[in-house]
Enzyme design. Structure first.
Site, PDB file in Angstrom:
ATOM      1  CG  HIS A 163      -1.677   1.263   1.443  1.00  0.00           C
ATOM      2  ND1 HIS A 163      -2.791   1.588   0.697  1.00  0.00           N
ATOM      3  CD2 HIS A 163      -1.488   2.299   2.303  1.00  0.00           C
ATOM      4  CE1 HIS A 163      -3.260   2.769   1.098  1.00  0.00           C
ATOM      5  NE2 HIS A 163      -2.482   3.222   2.071  1.00  0.00           N
ATOM      6  NE  ARG A 172       7.474   9.859  -2.188  1.00  0.00           N
ATOM      7  CZ  ARG A 172       6.444   9.729  -1.350  1.00  0.00           C
ATOM      8  NH1 ARG A 172       5.712  10.758  -1.037  1.00  0.00           N
ATOM      9  NH2 ARG A 172       6.169   8.559  -0.826  1.00  0.00           N
ATOM     10  CD  GLU A 228      -6.280   4.296   4.727  1.00  0.00           C
ATOM     11  OE1 GLU A 228      -5.994   4.204   5.940  1.00  0.00           O
ATOM     12  OE2 GLU A 228      -5.614   4.980   3.922  1.00  0.00           O
ATOM     13  CD  GLU A 230      -5.813   1.058   8.741  1.00  0.00           C
ATOM     14  OE1 GLU A 230      -5.371   0.950   9.910  1.00  0.00           O
ATOM     15  OE2 GLU A 230      -5.795   2.126   8.101  1.00  0.00           O
ATOM     16  CE1 TYR A 273       0.502  15.063   1.650  1.00  0.00           C
ATOM     17  CE2 TYR A 273       1.704  13.812   3.305  1.00  0.00           C
ATOM     18  CZ  TYR A 273       1.584  14.278   2.014  1.00  0.00           C
ATOM     19  OH  TYR A 273       2.536  13.959   1.086  1.00  0.00           O
ATOM     20  CE  LYS A 282      -5.749   8.619   6.481  1.00  0.00           C
ATOM     21  NZ  LYS A 282      -5.755   7.249   5.948  1.00  0.00           N
ATOM     22  CB  THR A 389      -4.185   0.386   3.686  1.00  0.00           C
ATOM     23  OG1 THR A 389      -4.777   1.584   4.148  1.00  0.00           O
ATOM     24  CG2 THR A 389      -5.078  -0.246   2.638  1.00  0.00           C
TER      25      THR A 389
END
Ligand code: MN
Length: 459
Positions: A163, A172, A228, A230, A273, A282, A389
């Site tokens: 993830h 990136r 997500e 988890e 963020y 979140k 995740t």
């Protein structure tokens, strides 16, 4: 001092008679091969009769029933030390029981397992006991479940390396994984107050977003609402402020495991963020599954912690022989989507992805505990650590829509002609998980579900 207090706690992966796959319960539904809750599981949860408004009670799931531990304690017939262990549970306080740690949990697990076992002993005494316990059972269909304990603090980690790589690639392309990733378990301190139990609706958040080509940001409903997939690790006994938890003892601080959906607004996230990390993207809601599968129930499903060739080994404070041998968890995890149109058509929905926590997580739960406390931070009973995740290596194993839709660029085709890049109002997203191995009884986690409601009106 009760005998269980002096037991060694380094045996969390030990199998005993409670794991015997041949063990059956007199609660018939617990013997259904498809149930998540056979007698080998016995997860804890907080419930009340639906619609009653009663105080929350602690129960253990068995088949399609929940055993009310207050009523079970009143039924009597327990050894003195078991009656004492049942006391905080009968009072509705799971956190106080969580604080007691693994030996107490193991002792109570054995007693509950014995009491629910379908033994051949049909004497009047055991028959009378069984009748008393049977009256402490409630159909799960008639129960309302809530967050399983009081969660004082919540920290979300980022252990899913596939993830982290896939998401990093979106931002990136040449340098997807930052250089710290293979050395330090990445995390941020989250918000505990907005954690809700499975079934609680989730309102789409309004927030501040800025398109890359826009001059200024705007405020409005998130248009890139995601989930997500988890696991949630709940802390049992805590540590004192200033006293780190060594790896060799980290597992003693784990109580059990839940499913956890860290709902995320992908358009709010990139704008807000930097430089301090996730915030309103979140904190509007996270959903937890109501049944906590204990570390004892997971004992047959442990796996070796292995680093790929060429990757650095963990620093000594994140390493132990036990962690290398059995630190990982072999849990199959799945995400399901049911749109409003599917619901109207009576369709249970479509599986978006399936993977395994063993292949997805770069760090183990014990390493998260040891790292969290390494600087002296005190963990407390009921604290929640999110895994991050859990996406597998394959595209079909991706644990978020951000990955499944390639950052929103490739809509997913759904049966019935619908498509999705991110979640729509009316969508129900459900996480499921189970453990399955030769020689062990299959156990499951129940559901972790939430349905998206429209955003509130703008001010
Ligand atoms: Mn997360």
């Amino acid at each position: 001092m009760p005998a269980w207090r002096t037991e060694t706690t380094s045996t969390m992966t030990t199998l005993d008679s409670t794991h015997d796959p041949a063990r059956r319960s007199w609660v018939d539904s617990a013997n259904d091969p498809a149930t998540d809750f056979p007698i080998q599981n016995l997860p804890f949860g907080r419930f009340r009769r639906a619609g009653s408004g009663d105080p929350w009670r602690i129960g253990v799931a068995i088949g399609d029933r929940v055993l009310d531990l207050a009523q079970a304690r009143s039924a009597g017939g327990w050894d003195v030390d078991i009656a004492a262990l049942l006391e905080p549970l009968a009072a509705g306080d799971l956190n106080r029981f969580m604080a007691l740690g693994a030996p107490a949990r193991r002792r109570l697990r054995a007693a509950l397992s014995d009491a629910l076992t379908d033994s051949s002993d049909a004497s009047d005494a055991s028959g009378g006991r069984r009748d008393a316990l049977a009256s402490a059972l409630l159909a799960q269909a008639d129960a309302e479940l809530t967050v399983p304990c009081t969660i004082g603090d919540y920290t979300d980690f980022y252990t899913g390396i596939h993830h982290a790589t896939a998401v990093g690639k979106l931002f990136r392309p040449d340098n997807p994984l930052l250089p710290n990733y293979r050395w330090v378990p990445i995390g941020y301190h989250g918000r505990a107050s907005s954690i809700v139990a499975s079934g609680h609706p989730v309102r789409r958040p309004n927030g501040q977003t800025k398109a890359p080509d826009a001059e200024t940001p705007s405020f409005g409903p998130s248009r890139r609402l995601d989930y997500e997939l988890e696991l949630g690790f709940l802390i049992g006994p805590g540590n004192a402020l200033g006293e780190p938890i060594p790896m060799a003892r980290a597992e003693e601080h784990l109580f059990g495991v839940t499913l956890f959906n860290d709902w995320s607004a992908r358009d709010i996230q990139p704008w807000e963020y930097q430089p301090l990390g996730p915030f309103l993207a979140k904190n509007f809601a996270s959903t937890i599954s109501p049944w906590v599968v204990t570390m004892e129930a997971l004992a047959p499903f442990r796996a070796a912690f292995v680093r790929p060739d060429g990757d650095p080994q963990p620093l000594p404070y994140l390493d132990s022989a036990q962690n290398r041998a059995t630190g990982a968890l072999d849990i199959r995890v799945e995400a399901w989507l049911q749109t409003a149109a599917m619901r109207a058509a009576g369709s249970p929905g479509v599986r978006l992805s399936a993977g395994n926590s063993r292949d997805a997580a770069y760090w183990t739960a014990a390493q998260l505990v040891a790292h969290h406390a390494a600087g002296g931070c005190n963990l407390q009973p009921g604290d929640l650590l999110g895994s991050g995740t859990l996406s597998g290596r394959e595209p079909s194993e991706a644990g978020s829509l951000l990955e499944l839709s390639d950052g929103g660029k490739r809509p997913i085709a759904l049966p019935g002609g619908e498509t999705r890049t991110f979640l729509a109002d009316g969508d129900t997203l459900t996480l499921r998980a189970h453990c399955e191995r030769p020689g062990a009884r299959r156990i499951g986690f129940g559901a972790c579900a939430g349905t998206i409601l429209p955003a509130p009106p703008l001010p």
